[in-house]
Design a protein around this motif. Structure first.
Motif, PDB file in Angstrom:
ATOM      1  N   MET A 188       4.945   8.780  -4.760  1.00  0.00           N
ATOM      2  CA  MET A 188       5.974   9.176  -3.804  1.00  0.00           C
ATOM      3  C   MET A 188       7.137   8.194  -3.850  1.00  0.00           C
ATOM      4  O   MET A 188       6.951   7.010  -4.104  1.00  0.00           O
ATOM      5  CB  MET A 188       5.417   9.195  -2.374  1.00  0.00           C
ATOM      6  CG  MET A 188       4.344  10.222  -2.113  1.00  0.00           C
ATOM      7  SD  MET A 188       3.794  10.115  -0.373  1.00  0.00           S
ATOM      8  CE  MET A 188       2.648  11.490  -0.327  1.00  0.00           C
ATOM      9  N   THR A 189       8.323   8.693  -3.547  1.00  0.00           N
ATOM     10  CA  THR A 189       9.468   7.796  -3.419  1.00  0.00           C
ATOM     11  C   THR A 189       9.321   6.972  -2.145  1.00  0.00           C
ATOM     12  O   THR A 189       8.472   7.254  -1.289  1.00  0.00           O
ATOM     13  CB  THR A 189      10.781   8.592  -3.342  1.00  0.00           C
ATOM     14  OG1 THR A 189      10.790   9.360  -2.132  1.00  0.00           O
ATOM     15  CG2 THR A 189      10.949   9.514  -4.548  1.00  0.00           C
ATOM     16  N   VAL A 190      10.177   5.973  -2.029  1.00  0.00           N
ATOM     17  CA  VAL A 190      10.166   5.152  -0.822  1.00  0.00           C
ATOM     18  C   VAL A 190      10.390   6.017   0.417  1.00  0.00           C
ATOM     19  O   VAL A 190       9.689   5.906   1.423  1.00  0.00           O
ATOM     20  CB  VAL A 190      11.238   4.054  -0.922  1.00  0.00           C
ATOM     21  CG1 VAL A 190      11.451   3.367   0.434  1.00  0.00           C
ATOM     22  CG2 VAL A 190      10.845   3.024  -1.974  1.00  0.00           C
ATOM     23  N   GLY A 191      11.365   6.918   0.333  1.00  0.00           N
ATOM     24  CA  GLY A 191      11.646   7.795   1.458  1.00  0.00           C
ATOM     25  C   GLY A 191      10.469   8.680   1.809  1.00  0.00           C
ATOM     26  O   GLY A 191      10.169   8.905   2.995  1.00  0.00           O
ATOM     27  N   GLU A 192       9.798   9.200   0.811  1.00  0.00           N
ATOM     28  CA  GLU A 192       8.638  10.055   1.053  1.00  0.00           C
ATOM     29  C   GLU A 192       7.494   9.269   1.671  1.00  0.00           C
ATOM     30  O   GLU A 192       6.752   9.794   2.513  1.00  0.00           O
ATOM     31  CB  GLU A 192       8.202  10.716  -0.250  1.00  0.00           C
ATOM     32  CG  GLU A 192       9.187  11.770  -0.766  1.00  0.00           C
ATOM     33  CD  GLU A 192       8.903  12.216  -2.182  1.00  0.00           C
ATOM     34  OE1 GLU A 192       9.410  13.286  -2.576  1.00  0.00           O
ATOM     35  OE2 GLU A 192       8.187  11.486  -2.919  1.00  0.00           O
ATOM     36  N   PHE A 222      10.952   4.814  -6.697  1.00  0.00           N
ATOM     37  CA  PHE A 222       9.499   4.793  -6.637  1.00  0.00           C
ATOM     38  C   PHE A 222       9.022   3.348  -6.510  1.00  0.00           C
ATOM     39  O   PHE A 222       9.730   2.408  -6.917  1.00  0.00           O
ATOM     40  CB  PHE A 222       8.897   5.440  -7.883  1.00  0.00           C
ATOM     41  CG  PHE A 222       9.039   6.927  -7.906  1.00  0.00           C
ATOM     42  CD1 PHE A 222       8.064   7.743  -7.335  1.00  0.00           C
ATOM     43  CD2 PHE A 222      10.157   7.534  -8.477  1.00  0.00           C
ATOM     44  CE1 PHE A 222       8.190   9.119  -7.333  1.00  0.00           C
ATOM     45  CE2 PHE A 222      10.297   8.913  -8.490  1.00  0.00           C
ATOM     46  CZ  PHE A 222       9.308   9.710  -7.910  1.00  0.00           C
ATOM     47  N   PRO A 223       7.837   3.134  -5.952  1.00  0.00           N
ATOM     48  CA  PRO A 223       7.338   1.769  -5.776  1.00  0.00           C
ATOM     49  C   PRO A 223       7.338   0.941  -7.056  1.00  0.00           C
ATOM     50  O   PRO A 223       7.545  -0.277  -7.002  1.00  0.00           O
ATOM     51  CB  PRO A 223       5.912   1.990  -5.249  1.00  0.00           C
ATOM     52  CG  PRO A 223       6.002   3.279  -4.496  1.00  0.00           C
ATOM     53  CD  PRO A 223       6.957   4.122  -5.301  1.00  0.00           C
ATOM     54  N   SER A 224       7.108   1.565  -8.194  1.00  0.00           N
ATOM     55  CA  SER A 224       7.088   0.831  -9.462  1.00  0.00           C
ATOM     56  C   SER A 224       8.438   0.228  -9.810  1.00  0.00           C
ATOM     57  O   SER A 224       8.528  -0.669 -10.658  1.00  0.00           O
ATOM     58  CB  SER A 224       6.616   1.744 -10.598  1.00  0.00           C
ATOM     59  OG  SER A 224       7.489   2.854 -10.731  1.00  0.00           O
ATOM     60  N   ALA A 237       0.818  -1.222   0.000  1.00  0.00           N
ATOM     61  CA  ALA A 237       0.000   0.000   0.000  1.00  0.00           C
ATOM     62  C   ALA A 237       0.848   1.266   0.000  1.00  0.00           C
ATOM     63  O   ALA A 237       0.534   2.239   0.680  1.00  0.00           O
ATOM     64  CB  ALA A 237      -0.973  -0.010   1.181  1.00  0.00           C
ATOM     65  N   LEU A 238       1.911   1.262  -0.788  1.00  0.00           N
ATOM     66  CA  LEU A 238       2.742   2.457  -0.913  1.00  0.00           C
ATOM     67  C   LEU A 238       2.106   3.431  -1.900  1.00  0.00           C
ATOM     68  O   LEU A 238       1.479   3.020  -2.879  1.00  0.00           O
ATOM     69  CB  LEU A 238       4.141   2.078  -1.409  1.00  0.00           C
ATOM     70  CG  LEU A 238       4.941   1.122  -0.516  1.00  0.00           C
ATOM     71  CD1 LEU A 238       6.218   0.693  -1.225  1.00  0.00           C
ATOM     72  CD2 LEU A 238       5.260   1.756   0.830  1.00  0.00           C
ATOM     73  N   TRP A 239       2.271   4.723  -1.652  1.00  0.00           N
ATOM     74  CA  TRP A 239       1.781   5.739  -2.581  1.00  0.00           C
ATOM     75  C   TRP A 239       2.678   5.733  -3.817  1.00  0.00           C
ATOM     76  O   TRP A 239       3.879   5.984  -3.723  1.00  0.00           O
ATOM     77  CB  TRP A 239       1.787   7.121  -1.931  1.00  0.00           C
ATOM     78  CG  TRP A 239       0.819   7.262  -0.801  1.00  0.00           C
ATOM     79  CD1 TRP A 239       1.068   7.156   0.527  1.00  0.00           C
ATOM     80  CD2 TRP A 239      -0.585   7.517  -0.925  1.00  0.00           C
ATOM     81  NE1 TRP A 239      -0.079   7.325   1.261  1.00  0.00           N
ATOM     82  CE2 TRP A 239      -1.117   7.557   0.397  1.00  0.00           C
ATOM     83  CE3 TRP A 239      -1.447   7.723  -2.006  1.00  0.00           C
ATOM     84  CZ2 TRP A 239      -2.463   7.790   0.661  1.00  0.00           C
ATOM     85  CZ3 TRP A 239      -2.793   7.951  -1.743  1.00  0.00           C
ATOM     86  CH2 TRP A 239      -3.289   7.992  -0.433  1.00  0.00           C
TER      87      TRP A 239
END
Length: 280
Positions: free
Chosen positions: A120-124, A161-163, A115-117
């Protein structure tokens, strides 16, 4: 809520219990006589258990037994039709919205997909809860984000990024975000789902390290037997037919000592008759 309490959903009176459980440790979460229902349809009833500090507590059972519904209720997404959740000494549903938000900050949740946005980057993603619920300075948040990602072996992906991540990397990034506010209790929804055996074993090892190194208390929903035997030291088994818990103890104890036919079949991967309901 008008929950069905007909005789065919009467509480089980012979729930097998693991006698080796540590009852002296501090209780972090108490579930007391909880009934979950959607209108007149009861999903589970008369569920009671304690989650002890530093334990890895598993909610087990086959498809359709209500595992995920119980998890949603424990993290505040579904109000129980009956019963209560005590977080420490506080009743989660007894107060108002502000009280629930305050108590909910003691929870960290790893959802099944991470459920990551995506924008947004991983850090964000990891920084977001700190930005929303604390007054920390940006440079302090950045340092904490690096610390959380370092704990799960994902510091190298802080600007990705999550992708750009694999399934296992998304789970670890989601876990770092779940830990961002230093919660008292971590909730995991099928943490090994969709992972290959090696990645799943590495995630199990990470969960154990977090428990042992940080003293984390973990509640997880899972039907992955290899993970359950490897990490869980307590738990309950939900039955979709009687709609309640039919065993309480560690997965290993259930496998070796519980003679309930449904629990025995599940723990030994034996074929059982299908239930009429789909997975929830």
């Amino acid at each position: 809520m008008n929950a069905d309490t007909s005789p065919n959903t009467a509480p089980s009176t012979s729930q097998p219990v693991d006698p080796s459980q540590n009852t002296s440790a501090e209780t972090m979460l108490s579930v007391r006589d909880v009934t979950l229902a959607f209108g007149p349809k009861v999903i589970q009833h008369d569920i009671s258990f304690d989650v002890k500090r530093g334990s890895i507590f598993a909610v087990m059972g086959g498809s359709g037994c209500g595992k995920s519904t119980l998890l949603k209720s424990m993290i505040g997404l579904l109000r129980p039709a009956k019963g209560e959740y005590l977080v420490g000494t506080e009743n989660y549903w007894a107060g108002g919205d502000q009280d629930r938000v305050r108590i909910g900050r003691r929870f960290g949740v790893l959802f099944q997909s991470g459920a990551l946005w995506s924008s947004m980057t991983v850090g964000e993603n990891v920084a977001l809860p700190m930005q929303m619920f604390t007054s920390l300075k940006p440079h302090t948040i950045r340092q904490l984000v690096e610390l959380k990602l370092g704990l799960v072996g994902m510091l190298h992906a802080i600007d990705q990024f999550p992708s750009e991540l694999s399934g296992g990397m998304k789970k670890r990034a989601g876990l770092a975000r779940a830990m961002s506010l230093d919660p008292d209790i971590l909730f995991f929804d099928e943490p090994s789902a969709g992972l290959d055996p090696i990645t799943s074993a590495r995630l199990d090892e990470l969960i154990l390290n977090l428990r042992d190194g940080l003293g984390a208390t973990i509640v997880l929903v899972s039907h992955e037997l290899s993970s359950l035997f490897a990490i869980a030291d307590d738990g309950i088994f939900l039955d979709p037919d009687s709609k309640t818990a039919i065993a309480h103890g560690s997965p290993t104890w259930m496998r070796d000592h519980c003679d309930n036919p449904m629990v025995h079949a599940f723990m030994h991967r034996e074929r059982t008759a299908p239930t009429s309901d789909g997975d929830r």
